[in-house]
Motif scaffolding. Structure first.
Motif, PDB file in Angstrom:
ATOM      1  N   LEU A  74      29.255 -19.039 -21.583  1.00  0.00           N
ATOM      2  CA  LEU A  74      30.203 -17.945 -21.732  1.00  0.00           C
ATOM      3  C   LEU A  74      29.784 -16.748 -20.887  1.00  0.00           C
ATOM      4  O   LEU A  74      28.592 -16.444 -20.785  1.00  0.00           O
ATOM      5  N   ILE A  77      30.255 -10.194 -22.573  1.00  0.00           N
ATOM      6  CA  ILE A  77      31.198  -9.124 -22.879  1.00  0.00           C
ATOM      7  C   ILE A  77      30.399  -7.832 -22.966  1.00  0.00           C
ATOM      8  O   ILE A  77      29.464  -7.719 -23.767  1.00  0.00           O
ATOM      9  N   GLN A  88      34.877 -11.954 -30.541  1.00  0.00           N
ATOM     10  CA  GLN A  88      35.843 -11.952 -29.438  1.00  0.00           C
ATOM     11  C   GLN A  88      35.831 -13.287 -28.696  1.00  0.00           C
ATOM     12  O   GLN A  88      36.889 -13.838 -28.361  1.00  0.00           O
ATOM     13  N   HIS A  89      34.643 -13.832 -28.433  1.00  0.00           N
ATOM     14  CA  HIS A  89      34.565 -15.145 -27.776  1.00  0.00           C
ATOM     15  C   HIS A  89      35.248 -16.222 -28.627  1.00  0.00           C
ATOM     16  O   HIS A  89      35.980 -17.075 -28.090  1.00  0.00           O
ATOM     17  N   ARG A  93      38.451 -18.377 -27.266  1.00  0.00           N
ATOM     18  CA  ARG A  93      38.274 -19.813 -27.004  1.00  0.00           C
ATOM     19  C   ARG A  93      38.917 -20.698 -28.078  1.00  0.00           C
ATOM     20  O   ARG A  93      39.406 -21.785 -27.776  1.00  0.00           O
ATOM     21  N   TYR A 149      29.067 -21.084 -31.955  1.00  0.00           N
ATOM     22  CA  TYR A 149      28.747 -20.067 -30.951  1.00  0.00           C
ATOM     23  C   TYR A 149      27.260 -19.755 -31.072  1.00  0.00           C
ATOM     24  O   TYR A 149      26.751 -19.460 -32.168  1.00  0.00           O
ATOM     25  N   ARG A 151      23.880 -17.608 -29.366  1.00  0.00           N
ATOM     26  CA  ARG A 151      23.385 -16.581 -28.440  1.00  0.00           C
ATOM     27  C   ARG A 151      21.869 -16.531 -28.501  1.00  0.00           C
ATOM     28  O   ARG A 151      21.273 -16.552 -29.580  1.00  0.00           O
ATOM     29  N   GLU A 176      24.923 -16.959 -23.701  1.00  0.00           N
ATOM     30  CA  GLU A 176      25.883 -17.263 -24.753  1.00  0.00           C
ATOM     31  C   GLU A 176      26.540 -18.613 -24.454  1.00  0.00           C
ATOM     32  O   GLU A 176      26.926 -18.883 -23.319  1.00  0.00           O
ATOM     33  N   LEU A 178      29.078 -21.994 -26.324  1.00  0.00           N
ATOM     34  CA  LEU A 178      29.992 -22.402 -27.387  1.00  0.00           C
ATOM     35  C   LEU A 178      30.223 -23.904 -27.299  1.00  0.00           C
ATOM     36  O   LEU A 178      30.478 -24.433 -26.216  1.00  0.00           O
TER      37      LEU A 178
END
Length: 212
Positions: A74, A77, A88-89, A93, A149, A151, A176, A178
């Motif tokens: 990803l 942001i 938000q991701h 997605r 997700y 990170r 990041e 996903l």
């Protein structure tokens, strides 16, 4: 002592959230599997056996019957908090079905000091951090669609708080990813007792309910 597996919870360094309607048996399977994979990954990472936290974590899920496809990288942001970026991701997605339980869990997490402390303290390892957001939506009677997700990051300065504060001056070397999974409860049945025996005694230590 019986534990009721809730609609959303902190599971160590993960926030797991379920859309309405998923039976508790499915929630239990996912909570305990997540705990199993985290514990094995953290031990390997701390022992220097794995430098890629998420790869090892996904392999642990495959070891107990999860079909985990290769994750998508990803783009970052800028601005805001890590929690807001994760939400938000997921919204971009995966859409509203996944973002709605995610957002409700984040609101609950921000107002639950003990759950937030468990999540942030478990996510950190010296100057690095690792966490997952895992929204889950029922596909049919025996399948659950899940977004994982992940990170992984390092800090510019020492801190014990990170999830709901501005990230720009705090974080460096962030990655990041996903992955979207279909969890099959019928296939998982052959692994269920093994996972339960491995982690059930730690449920009360590493799982903190969120009221959503």
């Amino acid at each position: 002592m019986t534990f009721i597996f809730p609609q959303a919870a902190v599971v160590g360094g993960s926030v797991v959230a379920f859309a309405a309607g998923l039976p508790e048996s499915h929630r239990e399977d996912i909570y305990l599997s997540t705990m199993f994979a985290q514990r094995a990954t953290r031990a390997a990472y701390n022992d220097g056996l794995s430098g890629n936290w998420f790869d090892y974590y996904c392999n642990q899920l495959r070891f107990i019957g999860w079909d985990v496809p290769r994750p998508e990288g990803l783009s970052p942001i800028q601005g805001g908090s890590m929690g807001a970026a994760a939400a938000q991701h997921i919204a971009i997605r995966l859409g509203e079905g996944f973002s709605e339980p995610t957002n409700r869990a984040l609101v609950a997490l921000e107002r639950n000091a003990s759950a937030l402390d468990l999540f942030e303290s478990t996510s950190l390892s010296q100057d690095a951090g690792f966490f997952q957001m895992i929204p889950c939506v029922q596909k049919d009677a025996h399948r659950v669609e899940m977004g994982i997700y992940h990170r992984q990051f390092q800090f510019r300065r020492e801190t014990s708080r990170f999830f709901f504060i501005d990230q720009d001056d705090l974080v460096q070397n962030s990655t990041e990813q996903l992955s979207v999974i279909t969890f099959n409860t019928l296939y998982y049945a052959q692994f269920r007792e093994k996972v339960k025996k491995s982690v059930l005694s730690q449920t009360f230590k590493y799982l903190s309910s969120l009221e959503i």
